[in-house]
Design a protein around this motif. Sequence first.
Motif, PDB file in Angstrom:
ATOM      1  N   LEU A  22      43.392  22.484  33.254  1.00 30.18           N
ATOM      2  CA  LEU A  22      43.491  22.683  34.698  1.00 30.18           C
ATOM      3  C   LEU A  22      42.002  23.493  35.102  1.00 30.18           C
ATOM      4  O   LEU A  22      41.442  23.303  36.185  1.00 30.18           O
ATOM      5  N   HIS A  42      33.305  29.734  41.419  1.00 31.07           N
ATOM      6  CA  HIS A  42      32.683  28.941  40.638  1.00 31.07           C
ATOM      7  C   HIS A  42      31.665  27.957  41.408  1.00 31.07           C
ATOM      8  O   HIS A  42      30.467  27.903  40.939  1.00 31.07           O
ATOM      9  N   ILE A  55      43.659  18.475  41.287  1.00 33.27           N
ATOM     10  CA  ILE A  55      44.671  18.765  42.576  1.00 33.27           C
ATOM     11  C   ILE A  55      45.908  17.744  42.382  1.00 33.27           C
ATOM     12  O   ILE A  55      46.637  17.660  41.438  1.00 33.27           O
ATOM     13  N   LEU A  94      47.707  33.940  33.506  1.00 33.27           N
ATOM     14  CA  LEU A  94      48.498  34.364  34.773  1.00 33.27           C
ATOM     15  C   LEU A  94      47.678  34.644  35.827  1.00 33.27           C
ATOM     16  O   LEU A  94      47.758  35.788  36.039  1.00 33.27           O
ATOM     17  N   ARG A 148      47.251  35.876  44.168  1.00 34.80           N
ATOM     18  CA  ARG A 148      46.509  35.113  44.985  1.00 34.80           C
ATOM     19  C   ARG A 148      46.090  35.936  46.028  1.00 34.80           C
ATOM     20  O   ARG A 148      46.518  36.734  46.744  1.00 34.80           O
ATOM     21  N   GLY A 152      46.058  32.844  39.676  1.00 36.57           N
ATOM     22  CA  GLY A 152      46.526  32.040  40.874  1.00 36.57           C
ATOM     23  C   GLY A 152      47.107  30.659  40.459  1.00 36.57           C
ATOM     24  O   GLY A 152      48.222  30.602  40.996  1.00 36.57           O
ATOM     25  N   LEU A 153      46.612  29.987  39.803  1.00 38.17           N
ATOM     26  CA  LEU A 153      47.271  28.836  39.280  1.00 38.17           C
ATOM     27  C   LEU A 153      48.375  29.033  38.234  1.00 38.17           C
ATOM     28  O   LEU A 153      49.755  28.392  38.355  1.00 38.17           O
ATOM     29  N   HIS A 204      39.566  30.411  42.335  1.00 38.20           N
ATOM     30  CA  HIS A 204      38.586  30.759  41.539  1.00 38.20           C
ATOM     31  C   HIS A 204      37.575  29.641  41.578  1.00 38.20           C
ATOM     32  O   HIS A 204      36.249  29.739  41.249  1.00 38.20           O
ATOM     33  N   SER A 205      37.635  28.467  42.004  1.00 43.00           N
ATOM     34  CA  SER A 205      37.020  27.342  42.294  1.00 43.00           C
ATOM     35  C   SER A 205      35.850  27.602  43.363  1.00 43.00           C
ATOM     36  O   SER A 205      34.602  27.211  43.333  1.00 43.00           O
ATOM     37  N   SER A 238      49.231  34.905  27.858  1.00 45.37           N
ATOM     38  CA  SER A 238      48.242  35.723  28.611  1.00 45.37           C
ATOM     39  C   SER A 238      47.463  36.496  27.731  1.00 45.37           C
ATOM     40  O   SER A 238      47.828  36.520  26.458  1.00 45.37           O
ATOM     41  N   GLN A 239      46.179  36.831  28.285  1.00 43.68           N
ATOM     42  CA  GLN A 239      45.403  37.763  27.363  1.00 43.68           C
ATOM     43  C   GLN A 239      45.905  39.026  26.532  1.00 43.68           C
ATOM     44  O   GLN A 239      45.707  39.396  25.549  1.00 43.68           O
ATOM     45  N   LYS A 273      50.654  41.872  31.951  1.00 46.65           N
ATOM     46  CA  LYS A 273      51.422  41.199  32.765  1.00 46.65           C
ATOM     47  C   LYS A 273      52.773  40.781  32.746  1.00 46.65           C
ATOM     48  O   LYS A 273      53.358  39.950  33.026  1.00 46.65           O
ATOM     49  N   SER A 306      43.765  17.182  34.672  1.00 41.74           N
ATOM     50  CA  SER A 306      44.152  17.160  36.016  1.00 41.74           C
ATOM     51  C   SER A 306      43.668  17.691  37.281  1.00 41.74           C
ATOM     52  O   SER A 306      43.383  18.713  36.993  1.00 41.74           O
TER      53      SER A 306
HETATM   54  P1  NAP Z   1      42.395  33.082  38.454  1.00 41.77           P
HETATM   55  O1  NAP Z   1      43.240  33.363  39.349  1.00 41.77           O
HETATM   56  O2  NAP Z   1      41.013  33.896  38.005  1.00 41.77           O
HETATM   57  O3  NAP Z   1      43.149  32.929  36.879  1.00 41.77           O
HETATM   58  C1  NAP Z   1      42.618  32.662  35.853  1.00 41.77           C
HETATM   59  C2  NAP Z   1      43.258  33.338  34.772  1.00 41.77           C
HETATM   60  O4  NAP Z   1      42.914  33.015  33.338  1.00 41.77           O
HETATM   61  C3  NAP Z   1      42.974  35.054  34.861  1.00 41.77           C
HETATM   62  O5  NAP Z   1      44.250  35.536  35.479  1.00 41.77           O
HETATM   63  C4  NAP Z   1      43.424  35.169  33.434  1.00 41.77           C
HETATM   64  O6  NAP Z   1      44.816  35.374  33.096  1.00 41.77           O
HETATM   65  C5  NAP Z   1      42.729  34.075  32.436  1.00 41.77           C
HETATM   66  N1  NAP Z   1      41.569  34.410  32.173  1.00 41.77           N
HETATM   67  C6  NAP Z   1      40.532  34.964  32.864  1.00 41.77           C
HETATM   68  N2  NAP Z   1      39.519  34.901  32.086  1.00 41.77           N
HETATM   69  C7  NAP Z   1      39.958  34.607  30.648  1.00 41.77           C
HETATM   70  C8  NAP Z   1      39.076  34.766  29.724  1.00 41.77           C
HETATM   71  N3  NAP Z   1      37.645  34.945  29.289  1.00 41.77           N
HETATM   72  N4  NAP Z   1      40.017  34.810  28.515  1.00 41.77           N
HETATM   73  C9  NAP Z   1      41.122  34.174  28.483  1.00 41.77           C
HETATM   74  N5  NAP Z   1      41.906  34.094  29.657  1.00 41.77           N
HETATM   75  C10 NAP Z   1      41.220  34.186  30.615  1.00 41.77           C
HETATM   76  O7  NAP Z   1      41.921  31.501  38.752  1.00 41.77           O
HETATM   77  P2  NAP Z   1      42.500  30.261  39.431  1.00 41.77           P
HETATM   78  O8  NAP Z   1      42.070  30.346  40.973  1.00 41.77           O
HETATM   79  O9  NAP Z   1      43.947  30.235  39.037  1.00 41.77           O
HETATM   80  O10 NAP Z   1      41.629  29.171  38.911  1.00 41.77           O
HETATM   81  C11 NAP Z   1      41.647  28.744  37.511  1.00 41.77           C
HETATM   82  C12 NAP Z   1      40.746  27.665  36.819  1.00 41.77           C
HETATM   83  O11 NAP Z   1      41.406  26.484  37.450  1.00 41.77           O
HETATM   84  C13 NAP Z   1      39.367  27.907  37.578  1.00 41.77           C
HETATM   85  O12 NAP Z   1      38.596  27.276  36.428  1.00 41.77           O
HETATM   86  C14 NAP Z   1      39.537  27.033  38.884  1.00 41.77           C
HETATM   87  O13 NAP Z   1      37.942  26.524  38.994  1.00 41.77           O
HETATM   88  C15 NAP Z   1      40.047  25.773  38.229  1.00 41.77           C
HETATM   89  N6  NAP Z   1      40.832  25.054  39.092  1.00 41.77           N
HETATM   90  C16 NAP Z   1      41.079  23.497  38.824  1.00 41.77           C
HETATM   91  C17 NAP Z   1      41.707  22.647  39.537  1.00 41.77           C
HETATM   92  C18 NAP Z   1      41.964  21.363  39.422  1.00 41.77           C
HETATM   93  O14 NAP Z   1      42.151  20.566  40.212  1.00 41.77           O
HETATM   94  N7  NAP Z   1      41.958  21.239  37.893  1.00 41.77           N
HETATM   95  C19 NAP Z   1      42.378  23.282  40.783  1.00 41.77           C
HETATM   96  C20 NAP Z   1      41.999  24.727  41.193  1.00 41.77           C
HETATM   97  C21 NAP Z   1      41.426  25.563  40.268  1.00 41.77           C
HETATM   98  P3  NAP Z   1      45.548  36.354  32.206  1.00 41.77           P
HETATM   99  O15 NAP Z   1      45.094  37.690  32.773  1.00 41.77           O
HETATM  100  O16 NAP Z   1      46.973  36.072  32.256  1.00 41.77           O
HETATM  101  O17 NAP Z   1      44.870  36.070  30.761  1.00 41.77           O
END
Ligand code: NAP
Length: 349
Positions: free
Chosen positions: A268, A47, A294, A184, A339, A186-187, A43-44, A206-207, A211, A292
């Motif tokens: 995260l 973004h 990566i 639920l 993913r 990718g992360l 998802h990054s 989860s929302q 799932k 945190s």
């Molecule tokens: P993803 O696959 O899109 O997963 C995010 C999940 O969040 C969705 O599947 C959904 O899960 C939930 N969600 C999405 N929109 C929502 C909303 N409006 N309200 C409530 N829940 C919602 O994304 P990802 O690749 O796992 O990445 C997630 C986030 O982590 C991103 O912001 C990314 O940039 C960040 N990230 C951070 C790091 C770090 O080092 N900290 C590393 C990688 C990614 P449900 O359907 O289960 O609710």
Amino acid sequence: MSKTVSAYAATSATAPLTPTTITRRDVGPHDVAFDIHFAGICHSDIHTVRAEWGQPTYPIVPGHEIAGIVTEVGSEVTKYKVGDRVGVGCFVDSCRECASCRAGEEQYCVRGMTGTYNSVGRDGEPTQGGYSGAIVVDENYVLAIPDNLPLEAAAPLLCAGITTYSPLRHWNAGPGTRVAVIGLGGLGHLAVKLAKAMGAEVTVLSQSLKKMEDGLRLGADAYYATSDPDTFKTLQNSFDLILNTVSANLDLSAYLSLLDLDGTLVELGMPEHPMQVAAGPLIFKRRSLSGSLIGGIAETQEMLNFCAEHDVRPEIEVIAPDYVNEAYERVLASDVRYRFVIDTSSLRG
Ligand code: NAP
Ligand code: ZN
Ligand code: ZN
């Protein structure tokens, strides 16, 4: 010799990704060149290319979950040889001298790590990521992929895997620890698998209940829909550790109240806009709110070995590069299970 490779790039925040070519640098004495076989979609990536974290430099080739096979190594390289199965995650260099780098936490390099894309390398050239046919990276920033991990399964571990593994380790998740995972995706799905493999008790938040079957199959002990207000009443003071993997803003105060005394909520997900937090939920049970980023190279290798040993693999949907724009829309709609991984074979050669 520098090499021209095919890639998919974004040229603006609103344009779809389109095919292009990029140049990879000459293989220097400490470099490893490898053919990219698979690249995960994080998802990054979305973004970044959509300028939600500030203005990136276009054209930009995203992708920081990269797995492939070594094709050439520099004269001084000792860690890898041609034919090895390798990966690269979110960064390809760092200063190597600061306290963070020396501690193996290069992601917190005081001079700033060099991102796998949307950064500038030591050679002064922009870095370009994994939605491409090949890459050249200093051997110290390359990971070894264990034999029993398929390359397509290894790719998402290089960001989503380490991003969830590192806080679980840092906050000592294990037998007797009550861990909740918000989101639920990718992360989130890897957080569930990893926390379970470490022996923790795991709850998915989860929302919706859509799932639920998946969440329990992935190893969760419990699953709740956050759209149901009763969830927040039922689960007050229930967790030691909460990992928030959501890419959008949440009511953090409501989630903090789900932590028990001294519990920690770790951010995260990195949504575009700031979030508000009430002081009360932090004060009344001495709770902590943290974040945190990566993980370092050594810990990423440890995580890959842990996944190989404990049979932790992401659930993936392998796609062709020309599906990337549709995949982005599905990620944004929380319709990813869990993913997307690009098979880059059509970009090689
Ligand atoms: P993803 O696959 O899109 O997963 C995010 C999940 O969040 C969705 O599947 C959904 O899960 C939930 N969600 C999405 N929109 C929502 C909303 N409006 N309200 C409530 N829940 C919602 O994304 P990802 O690749 O796992 O990445 C997630 C986030 O982590 C991103 O912001 C990314 O940039 C960040 N990230 C951070 C790091 C770090 O080092 N900290 C590393 C990688 C990614 P449900 O359907 O289960 O609710
Ligand atoms: Zn990522
Ligand atoms: Zn440093």
